[in-house]
Every structure is written in C-alpha cells, then in structure tokens.
Design an enzyme around this catalytic site. Structure first.
Site, PDB file in Angstrom:
ATOM      1  N   LYS A   1       0.855  -1.185   0.000  1.00  0.00           N
ATOM      2  CA  LYS A   1       0.000   0.000   0.000  1.00  0.00           C
ATOM      3  C   LYS A   1       0.892   1.235   0.000  1.00  0.00           C
ATOM      4  CE  LYS A   1      -3.893   1.589   2.929  1.00  0.00           C
ATOM      5  NZ  LYS A   1      -4.693   1.150   4.115  1.00  0.00           N
TER       6      LYS A   1
ATOM      7  N   SER B   1      -9.423   1.138   3.110  1.00  0.00           N
ATOM      8  CA  SER B   1      -8.574   1.962   2.268  1.00  0.00           C
ATOM      9  C   SER B   1      -7.449   1.182   1.576  1.00  0.00           C
ATOM     10  CB  SER B   1      -7.952   3.084   3.113  1.00  0.00           C
ATOM     11  OG  SER B   1      -7.069   2.537   4.092  1.00  0.00           O
TER      12      SER B   1
ATOM     13  N   SER C   1      -9.909  -1.134   7.188  1.00  0.00           N
ATOM     14  CA  SER C   1      -9.256  -0.935   5.900  1.00  0.00           C
ATOM     15  C   SER C   1      -8.582  -2.165   5.317  1.00  0.00           C
ATOM     16  CB  SER C   1      -8.242   0.210   5.990  1.00  0.00           C
ATOM     17  OG  SER C   1      -8.921   1.438   6.101  1.00  0.00           O
TER      18      SER C   1
END
Length: 559
Positions: free
Chosen positions: A197, A269, A293
């Site tokens: 990420k 996310s 997330s």
C-alpha cells in the site's frame, strides 16, 4: 474574546454549585455557527464560515459521544489506553529483543508442478509459487516479469497501481535467483513478487499516501515493512492505491475497482492491495487497517485479509493516521499465505514501541486440533436479518461438521462507537499542517464525511474528552478480556459491531471469503482471535478453507 467563546465552553459541561464540587445538570445550549465562530477565535483557527458550517453535524455527533461516555463509571484509577514510554529510541534500540528466525513447521504439501498453461500461475498461492522457485522449476525473474505484465495489462481497468517499482523488482528477482541457485534459500517468500500500500515508504520511489497534496512526495527511507520483505527475499513490484490518506477507495488518480464488478469500487482503504491480489496480479500485498481498511476491501474483492494484533508488525516508515489504532497486515488468497507473510514481518522494532509489547513471537499453529478449540459466535448478530445471512449460516454449519463446538457469545455493551472520535482527533493531529495551510482543499473528496471536514471538526474536541474516550477504551479492553476468558477465538458477521470494538481493543481478525452477494460481489465472515494468538486463528481459518472452495473462486474477467 473569552467571553464570546463561553457559550461553546459551556457546551456539554456541568455547572459547579456552592458546595465543594457539587454539580447540577444544565440544559445544553445548541451548537450554532456563532458558537463555533467564537470557539475558533479562542483556539486560534481561521476556517471560513462555510467550512465551519460543515462541521456542525460532526460537532453535534461528538457531543452525543461525550454524553454517552460521561455515563460510564470511571474511577480515578482508570488510566487512558495509551502508555507513556520514557525510553528514547537509543535505549529502545539497546534493549531490542531478538527477532525469531523460524516461526515453526508448516503443514506438509504435495509436489507442486509448473502448469502447462503459464497463465494459471496467476492464482497459485504464495506457498505453491515458493515451492516452484525453491525446486528451480521457475525463476523469480520469470515470475516477476509475469506479474509485471499482468499489472500493466489490467491496471487501466482496476486503477490499483500508483507506482511500478520495476527496476527494483528485476534487481531483487535476479538477486533471488542467484541466491537460490547457490543454495541460500531464505524461505517461502524468497523470490515472490508482491506489492505494498502506498503509505509505506520505499527508497527511490514516491510515497503519495493516495492524496493530491503528496502526489510527488519522496521519502528517503525504507519502511520497516519494505525492509523486512527484502530481508525475506520478496520482490517489490508495485506500490498500490489507497483512498486518500487511508479513507475509502478514491485517490488522486481515480477510484480503484473490484475485479468482480468493475462498476463497483474495491472499498478501502487498502483498495489497490485487495484488488490486485483478487485479480491475480500479485500473490500477496500489504495493507493497513485502522477501522476496517483490510477487512472491508477483502470483502469487496474476495481476498483473505489478516489484521494482526496491534503492534505485531512495525509501522516505522508508514503514514500515521491513528498512532493507537493503525495496524499493518497481509492480503492474500489463503490463511496459510497470511501466516507466511506475517512470519516474515512480525517482530520487535525499536522505532515502533508498540512492537515491543508482544509477550511472545508469532508461531505457526497449523497442527492445532481444531476440535479442541473453544470457539464463540455472536449468536444475536447471526440471528438478525441481513443480506449475507445465508452465507454466514452455511459457514457456521461447515465448522460444526468439522467438529467445532460453537458457543454463544455477547460482546461488551460499552459504547464503542462513542470512542471512535479519538481516531479522527489523532488523524487531525497527524495532518495538522495540511488543515491549517488550507492544502486540504487539494484532496479529491470534499464532502461532509471526507477528511477535510472531519479534521476541521476534530480541532474542536476538548483534550479532556479525548482522554476520557481513551480511559473508556481501557474499560472496553478489560471488558473484552473478560468476555473472551474461556475462548480461543470467535466468529462474527463482517458487518457487526465487532469490527469497531476489536479495532479499539487491538484483537487480530481475518476476513474470509464465504460466498457471494446478490450484487455478484463476494461476501466474507470474520474470525477474531485472542491477542497475539494469530497462530490458532489462522489454523481454524485454514481448516475452514480446506473444507470449502470460496478462496479458490476467481473473477472471470481476470482468469
């Protein structure tokens, strides 16, 4: 000026009477634009009337949270769920415990052969690919080129990549091939392509946090996650999308999509990490969770996502949103793969004091007799009507057929939702300069619930109320410990209150694919473990996945 601000300061407070510390309740005045204008003068803020007007609903909600928390009995002895650590980094480094080199034995596996159709490699597990590399049936460079080609082919549809790290990847792959050829095999991640990420820093590449104000940001360091992946011999092929500043699936370049339905977002996310793994573009990726997330995008994309115990994996070099809630973890295709990645990443790091709290290192526990595990389930939650009830009931039936006794469980009734504003307060502190400089206007999302307004609203949370929320969190931690005293783990619908509670208490959880929704998107059920007991947790998930085939379902567009 102070007199102007008094109406705000009185909001939610009690008045002292003539007697020593005697109090009487007062009728709370409404929160109006004029009230907040006066308060911002006192606080030295400079938001426009329009921006302040947008904060009103948040401030009213916050006040309701304060009132809920004030109903709790918190003796003076209850400390906040944050521990002061007086040791500077120098001393923490000197006291650093050694990392465990070996997490134990993995289950035996049959021989793995290179498929006739190389495209089938897209959905091989980490362990299967690792065996192909170890036995030299496939080179890391070949596998890396394969993943890079798929990423470049499908990213225009999924919008899951922010930066390709191709030069580094090929360098790492060639190094892995040399080491494996020389008999220096580092373990099951050696030579395996992966992505992180894009809130984890990686030297030589941008770290954008998915947000327009930081789209050209270069951080001259490797995050702990990137370091440990490299130490395990893994190959970093890309930095994946995240919703701006770790919220949602909308970033400065667009919206990341679920490979199961391109008209739908991948949720957030850890949006790109889940999307890329589900589409067979990489075998695994690293995400983070503060309040859903990892679990949420795993559900939207059908990956097996592990949120480890708070502090299991170092967050050094990662964007901070909430220092007391942020957790890093893997998104993979199976529980076994989650364990392999966790074993490589877990361990103490003096740069992240939370990692020094673990009483024991992570160990594999796949030899656990699952029939002897004490497993709870949130009966009341599973009994209610909700869209994926049939899938969840079928999952419970599978476990019962495996000989697992499911014990009804109720979670603490403390107002966990009223403690959530602490996350926003920490986020507002982390992005103080962004808010005060006005650069928050560069963020793509500007609606009432987006970060710009949430951060502004959080400026008006009194320090006392934040500390009280953290003290209430201490009560929640203790209450949760009492509820789980005689259990090894428990099951919950993914959409239940368990998500908020366990993110506040730091418990590990795995979102596990268990079917499909009417929309065609996957569904998941959540397994939650005791603190630092990811081994047992993953053992039960593996048993469930061995008995079902949901983890082997792949989106048709990307087969």
């Amino acid at each position: 000026m102070l007199r102007k601000a008094l109406p705000y300061l009185a909001v939610g407070l009690t008045c002292f009477g003539a007697g020593a510390f005697a109090t009487r309740p007062v009728e709370l005045p409404p929160i109006t634009l004029a009230t907040v204008q006066a308060a911002q003068d006192l606080l030295g803020l400079h938001f426009t009337d329009a921006q302040l007007d947008s904060t009103l609903s948040n401030l009213r909600q916050n006040r309701a949270s304060y009132e809920a928390l004030r109903q709790l009995n918190m003796p003076n002895s209850v400390a906040p769920a944050e521990t002061f650590d007086p040791r500077p980094l120098r001393i923490r480094q000197a006291m650093q415990p050694a990392r465990v080199a070996d997490a134990g034995k993995l289950p035996k596996m049959g021989k793995v052969k290179l498929p006739t159709n190389r495209d089938d490699l897209a959905y091989y597990t980490v362990r299967q690919l690792g065996e192909l590399l170890r036995t030299k049936q496939l080179s890391s460079e070949e596998l890396t080129q394969f993943c890079l080609a798929r990423l470049k082919k499908y990213d225009p549809q999924l919008h899951c990549v922010i930066s390709f790290t191709e030069e580094l990847a090929l360098q790492q792959a060639r190094q892995a091939d040399k080491e494996i050829k020389a008999g220096k095999y580092l373990g099951p991640l050696h030579g395996i392509p992966c992505g992180v990420k894009d809130l984890f820093s990686a030297k030589g590449y941008k770290t954008t946090w998915g947000a327009m104000p930081y789209k050209d940001q270069m951080l001259d360091e490797n995050s702990a996650v990137v370091e440990r992946l490299e130490q395990a011999g893994a190959v970093l092929v890309a930095k994946f999308t995240l919703g701006a500043l770790a919220q949602g699936d909308v970033w400065f370049g667009g919206k990341t999509r679920s490979p199961w339905k391109l008209s739908e977002g991948s949720s957030g996310s850890s949006a790109g990490s889940a999307s890329a793994v589900a589409a067979g573009l990489v075998p695994f990726a690293i995400g983070t969770e503060t309040l859903g997330s990892i679990v949420s995008p795993s559900t939207a994309c059908g990956t097996t996502g592990l949120r480890p115990t708070y502090g299991r994996i170092s967050r050094a070099g990662a964007m901070a949103l909430s220092w007391t809630m942020d957790k890093a973890g893997p998104l993979t295709r199976s529980a076994e793969d989650c364990a392999l990645v966790l074993a490589a990443l877990a361990g103490p790091d003096p740069r992240d004091p939370a990692t020094l709290q673990a009483p024991a290192p992570f160990r594999y526990a796949f030899d656990t007799n699952i029939k002897k595990l004490r497993v709870g389930y949130l009966k009341a939650e599973f009994d209610r009507d909700y869209p994926t009830k049939a899938n969840d009931q079928a999952s419970l039936d599978v476990l019962r057929k495996l000989g697992v006794e499911l014990v009804p469980l109720e979670l603490p009734t403390l107002p966990a939702g009223a403690m959530r504003f602490g996350l926003s307060v920490e986020g507002a502190a982390a992005f103080d300069d962004l808010t005060r400089s006005g650069r928050d206007g560069l963020l793509v999302q500007q609606h009432r619930y987006a970060w710009p307004n949430t951060f502004r609203s959080s400026r008006f949370v009194p320090a006392v109320e934040y500390i009280q929320a953290q003290r209430a969190r201490t009560l929640l931690i203790e209450a949760m410990d009492q509820k789980l005293q005689n259990l090894d783990l428990y099951l919950a619908p993914t959409s239940s209150a368990s998500l908020t509670i366990t993110n506040l208490t730091g418990h590990p959880a795995v979102a596990v694919p268990n079917g499909f929704r009417a929309s065609g998107l996957p569904s998941t059920i959540t397994f939650t473990g005791q603190l630092y007991e990811e081994g047992k947790l993953l053992a039960l998930v593996k048993a469930y996945q061995d008995a079902t085939d949901f983890d082997e379902k792949h989106p048709p567009l990307f087969q």
